[in-house]
Design an enzyme around this catalytic site. Structure first.
Site, short mmCIF file in Angstrom:
data_model
loop_
_atom_site.label_atom_id
_atom_site.label_comp_id
_atom_site.label_asym_id
_atom_site.label_seq_id
_atom_site.Cartn_x
_atom_site.Cartn_y
_atom_site.Cartn_z
CD GLU A 225 -2.58 -1.56 2.48
OE1 GLU A 225 -2.54 -0.71 3.38
OE2 GLU A 225 -3.21 -2.63 2.57
CG HIS A 332 -3.10 1.23 6.23
ND1 HIS A 332 -2.72 -0.08 6.37
CD2 HIS A 332 -2.81 1.84 7.41
CE1 HIS A 332 -2.21 -0.26 7.59
NE2 HIS A 332 -2.26 0.89 8.24
CD GLU A 410 -7.37 1.71 4.49
OE1 GLU A 410 -6.74 1.60 3.42
OE2 GLU A 410 -7.33 0.86 5.40
ZN LIG Z 1 -3.32 -1.61 5.08
#
Ligand SMILES: [Zn+2]
Length: 467
Positions: A225, A332, A410
Site C-alpha cells: 500500500e 494505508h 486509507e
Molecule cells: Zn493496510
C-alpha cells in the site's frame, strides 16, 4: 530477495492439492484471495482460527478479501480432505485477474464443527449452505497493471511525485530533505528491518523543543500500500520549501513537532528488489501482518495469536514508547476513507464526537477538491469496528497505550496506482493532512490541563472527552 510468483501455478496446484492431499512444496509466499461469507458475524472466529489477514469487506455483498501465508492458506484448504472443486476453465473475461477455483463447502462444514460456527440452514440449497463460498484467488495488487515508474534520482527540490523512489533513492531523498533545511529537519535511523533495510525517521520542527503539540505520521506498514510513502515525502518537502514564504506552513512547523516514518515495512515494499515496488508484499519478510502484531488492548501481554512482536514493530515500539505524540496518522491503501477508533471493540471511543468531527473535516477538505473522492462509507468516514475488526493494530495500540489520537488513513482504492496518479492523491489529501495537524494544538492544551504526566504513559489510560 525475489520470491517466485505462485499465481500462474495456483489453479493447478490447488486442484492437485484437492485430489492428492499433497502439500505446497514451493517457497513461502503471500496469497491474496477473496470469498463470500453468509454470516459476517462468524468472520471473527474464522479469522482467528485460520490466521487470515482481512484486507477489506464489502458488507453489501458479504465479500471478504484477505491475505494469508501459503502455509496458512494451505491449512485452510486442508481442513477437510474432500473439497468440492469448482472449475471455471479460463479466467472470466470480465474479471481477468481472478480465478474462480473452488468452493470450500466441505472444508467449512468441518470448520463449523470445530469452531461452533452458526449451522447452515438445512433448508437452504447446497449452493448457499456454506458459511464461506466462492473462494477466488486474486492477483496481488503489486503484480497488476502497468510497471511502476521508479527513480533513484528524486531530490529535495525535484518533483517527488514524478516517480516512486527506489530503496536507495528513498534513503538519499530523505537525507536530502534534511540537508535542504537542517535547521528544520533531521533524519535518523531508528532500526533495521528483518532483512537489514533501514527504518528512517524524520523530525520536522522549528526548534529542538519536543514539549509541543506533536503528530506522528507513518506509512507503508502494509508494504504493497504504497501511496503514503511519496505523499509523506511530499508533505515534508512542502513544509520545508514553504516555510519562508507561507505563513500557515511556518506556523505549523514552529508550533508543533512532526515525526515521519514514511517506510514502516521496507522489506514488504521492496520484496521484489531494491529497484522496484513491483512484487511488493503486504507482510514483512516473516510473512506476518505488522498491523496485527502490536500489544492488544484486551491482552496486554502481547499481540493476538501468540506471534512474536516483529523486528519492524520492535523498532517502532521502542521509538513511540520514548516519545509523546498528540495525534497520529497511519497511512494505508486499498480504500478511500478516514477510519477512526476503535478497530477492535464495538464500544465507542471516549472521544467519539471529536473523532467524528475531525474525520468529517478531513473528508470535507477532500470533497472540496473532488466530491467523488472518499465518497463511500459514511461519506468518507467510518468507525473502524463498524467496517471490520482488527486486533493488534497500530491505531488501537497508539490510542489505548500511548494516549495518541491516531487514525487510519486509507488513501487510494488501488493499492499501487501508477506514479502519474500521485499528484491526484496529494491534491485530495493536502488540506486534510494540514488541517489534521492543526488539530494537535487544542488537544495538547486540553491534555496539558489534566493531571501532570498523564499524557503518553503506558498502561491503558484513554483520552478524556474534550470539553
Ligand atoms: Zn493496510
Amino acid at each position: 530477495m525475489r520470491v517466485p510468483s505462485l499465481l500462474p501455478l495456483l489453479p493447478c496446484l490447488l486442484l492437485y492439492t484437492l485430489q492428492s492431499s499433497s502439500v505446497f512444496s514451493l517457497s513461502t509466499d503471500e496469497v491474496f484471495f477473496s470469498f463470500q461469507i453468509n454470516e459476517l458475524s462468524a468472520l471473527n472466529r474464522l479469522v482467528q482460527h485460520l490466521q487470515l489477514s482481512i484486507d477489506s469487506i464489502d458488507v453489501a455483498t458479504r465479500t471478504v478479501t484477505a491475505y494469508a501465508s501459503t502455509e496458512n492458506f494451505q491449512a485452510l484448504l486442508e481442513q477437510h480432505p474432500q473439497h468440492e472443486a469448482k472449475e471455471t476453465g479460463s479466467p472470466s473475461a470480465s474479471l481477468p485477474s481472478m480465478f474462480d477455483v473452488l468452493s470450500l463447502r466441505g472444508s467449512i462444514r468441518e470448520a463449523q464443527k470445530s469452531l461452533s460456527l452458526p449451522k447452515a440452514d438445512s433448508s437452504s440449497s447446497s449452493s448457499t449452505s456454506a458459511v464461506v463460498h466462492s473462494l477466488q484467488l486474486r492477483q496481488r495488487p503489486s503484480e497488476t497493471g502497468e510497471a511502476p515508474v521508479m527513480s533513484d534520482k528524486l531530490t529535495a527540490t525535484s518533483d517527488v511525485l514524478s516517480a516512486y523512489p527506489t530503496y536507495e533513492g528513498y534513503k538519499s531523498l530523505v537525507r536530502g530533505l534534511a540537508a535542504l533545511r537542517p535547521d528544520l529537519c533531521r533524519v535518523e535511523k531508528i532500526g533495521d528491518s528483518v532483512l537489514g533495510r533501514e527504518i528512517l525517521l524524520m523530525r520536522v520542527s522549528g526548534d529542538a523543543n519536543d514539549d509541543k503539540p506533536s503528530v506522528l505520521l507513518d506509512a507503508n506498514m502494509h508494504g504493497d500500500e504504497v501511496v503514503g510513502l511519496p505523499l509523506s515525502l511530499k508533505l515534508v518537502q512542502t513544509l520545508l520549501q514553504g516555510y519562508d514564504s507561507d505563513a500557515r506552513l511556518k506556523s505549523i512547523v514552529n508550533s508543533s513537532v512532526l515525526w515521519f516514518i514514511p517506510l514502516r515495512n521496507p522489506d514488504g515494499t521492496y520484496a521484489g528488489g531494491d529497484t522496484t515496488i513491483r512484487g511488493a508484499r503486504r507482510f514483512n519478510s516473516n510473512w506476518l501482518d505488522l498491523n496485527r502484531n502490536h500489544p492488544y488492548m484486551l491482552m496486554a501481554e502481547g499481540p493476538p495469536g501468540g506471534r512474536p512482536i516483529q523486528t519492524e514493530n520492535e523498532v517502532f515500539l521502542d521509538f513511540v514508547r520514548t516519545h509523546n505524540f498528540t495525534l497520529g496518522v497511519n497511512m494505508h491503501g486499498g480504500a478511500e476513507v478516514i477510519n477512526y477508533p476503535w478497530d477492535s471493540i464495538q464500544e465507542r471511543h471516549p472521544d467519539d464526537a471529536w473523532w467524528r468531527r475531525v474525520a468529517k473535516k478531513y473528508a470535507d477538505a477532500a470533497h472540496a477538491v473532488d466530491p467523488r473522492y472518499m465518497s463511500r462509507f459514511d461519506n468518507g468516514i467510518t468507525n473502524g469496528y463498524d467496517w471490520y475488526s482488527v486486533w493488534g493494530g497500530e491505531q488501537d495500540y497508539m490510542n489505548h497505550f500511548r494516549n495518541t489520537r491516531m487514525f487510519t488513513l486509507e488513501l487510494s482504492r488501488p493499492k499501487m496506482p501508477p506514479a502519474r496518479m500521485l499528484p491526484f492523491y496529494w491534491d485530495r489529501n493536502k488540506e486534510g493532512l494540514l488541517g489534521f495537524i492543526e488539530e494537535a494544538a487544542p488537544v495538547f492544551e486540553s491534555l496539558k490541563g489534566e493531571a501532570e504526566g498523564s499524557q503518553g504513559e503506558e498502561g491503558g489510560a484513554e483520552n478524556e472527552i474534550l470539553p
